[in-house]
Design a protein around this motif. Structure first.
Motif, short mmCIF file in Angstrom:
data_model
loop_
_atom_site.label_atom_id
_atom_site.label_comp_id
_atom_site.label_asym_id
_atom_site.label_seq_id
_atom_site.Cartn_x
_atom_site.Cartn_y
_atom_site.Cartn_z
N LEU A 1 57.21 60.57 15.73
CA LEU A 1 57.50 59.36 14.96
C LEU A 1 56.25 58.50 14.86
N GLU A 2 55.94 58.04 13.64
CA GLU A 2 54.82 57.13 13.43
C GLU A 2 55.35 55.69 13.48
N VAL A 3 54.66 54.84 14.25
CA VAL A 3 55.13 53.49 14.49
C VAL A 3 54.02 52.48 14.21
N GLU A 4 54.30 51.54 13.32
CA GLU A 4 53.38 50.43 13.07
C GLU A 4 53.95 49.18 13.72
N ALA B 1 45.34 56.14 14.93
CA ALA B 1 45.29 54.76 15.38
C ALA B 1 45.22 53.82 14.19
N SER B 2 45.65 52.59 14.40
CA SER B 2 45.61 51.60 13.32
C SER B 2 44.17 51.22 13.01
N PRO B 3 43.85 50.99 11.74
CA PRO B 3 42.49 50.59 11.37
C PRO B 3 42.30 49.09 11.59
N PRO B 4 41.04 48.64 11.68
CA PRO B 4 40.80 47.19 11.77
C PRO B 4 41.19 46.50 10.47
N ALA C 1 44.62 43.04 15.07
CA ALA C 1 43.56 42.75 14.11
C ALA C 1 42.37 43.70 14.24
N ASP C 2 42.01 44.04 15.47
CA ASP C 2 40.80 44.83 15.72
C ASP C 2 41.01 46.32 15.47
N GLY C 3 42.27 46.76 15.42
CA GLY C 3 42.54 48.18 15.25
C GLY C 3 42.61 48.88 16.59
N GLY C 4 43.14 50.10 16.56
CA GLY C 4 43.24 50.89 17.78
C GLY C 4 44.64 51.02 18.33
N LEU C 5 45.63 50.35 17.72
CA LEU C 5 47.01 50.54 18.16
C LEU C 5 47.45 51.96 17.83
N PRO C 6 48.12 52.65 18.74
CA PRO C 6 48.58 54.01 18.43
C PRO C 6 49.66 54.01 17.36
N LEU C 7 49.36 54.58 16.21
CA LEU C 7 50.38 54.76 15.18
C LEU C 7 51.18 56.03 15.46
N ARG C 8 50.48 57.04 15.95
CA ARG C 8 51.16 58.29 16.28
C ARG C 8 50.42 58.96 17.42
#
Length: 249
Positions: free
Chosen positions: A94-97, A146-149, A129-136
């Protein structure tokens, strides 16, 4: 057509195709369009992207779609109290934002108002804001995506992050009262994510507990005007469960 009442929940969701994005109202167990979700489960649509404060609980709300593997991606702010959600997310299924709760509400509201993006201080200085959150995840503990900045800008000495408005293919909402023209009234805490979700859908489907005739609702107390709603389903009174019950031993 002014009369927007459908014969059944099944008819109302019949044309939702695979791959659709769905803005879904509700907060915990309150204000969840559970009958529409159940109808969508039986309809069979899959590969869905959901936008909702939470992705249901085990066995309820969006949780029943999640259990059947129908949801590919979700944009949410609170994802606790759902073991299957955690299993799929950490297992790379599952991809999570993850989005701050107020930001999510404003992204839905902005999309419904035709505002493509806005600046907010929420999340500045964090991975939001900075990015790096695990999307998947990759299923082995690593991060596959990972989420982009995001763009930041300073106004009057304060830094803000740019967030995009959300426009969903469909919206599923629950209202206490509604008329045949699609005007909706929410009750108590169900008036949380339902109004912005209703506004953000290109096609909004509302399940209503009490269906009234046009003119019976006080215009001053209409929470979602009928211009935002394309389909109405009368479902009758809906009981709300208790998510966490604590009693003495």
């Amino acid at each position: 057509m002014m009369d927007k009442v459908m014969e059944s929940a099944a008819e109302a969701v019949a044309d939702i195709p695979d791959g659709s994005s769905l803005a879904v109202g509700g907060f915990g167990l309150v204000g969840v369009p559970e009958i529409l979700i159940d109808a969508l489960l039986h309809q069979g649509a899959t590969d869905l992207e959901t936008i909702s404060n939470n992705c249901g609980t085990d066995g309820f709300g969006l949780g029943i779609l999640l259990e059947k593997g129908r949801i590919r991606r979700t944009i949410s702010s609170y994802v606790g109290a759902n073991k299957e959600f955690a299993r799929q997310y950490l297992g790379g299924e599952l991809e999570v934002e993850l989005t701050p709760q107020g930001t999510l509400a404003e992204r839905l509201r902005a999309g419904g108002a035709g505002i493509p993006a806005f600046f907010t201080p929420a999340g500045v200085g964090t991975q939001v804001a900075d990015g790096g959150l695990p999307l998947r995840y990759d299923g082995s503990g690593g991060i596959a995506l990972a989420s982009p900045p995001k763009e930041t800008r300073e106004f009057d000495g304060v830094t803000y992050v740019l967030e995009q408005g959300i426009v969903a293919d469909y919206a599923l909402v629950h209202a206490w009262k509604g008329d045949r023209f699609g005007n909706l009234v929410y009750r108590a805490s169900s008036r949380n994510f339902n109004p912005p979700a209703a506004a953000s859908g290109r096609i909004t489907i509302a399940q209503v507990e009490h269906l009234v005739e046009p003119g019976e609702l006080d215009p001053e107390n209409v929470h979602t005007p009928g211009i935002h709603v394309q389909r109405v389903v009368h479902v009758g009174p809906v009981s709300v469960g208790i998510e966490q019950r604590t009693v003495r031993a």
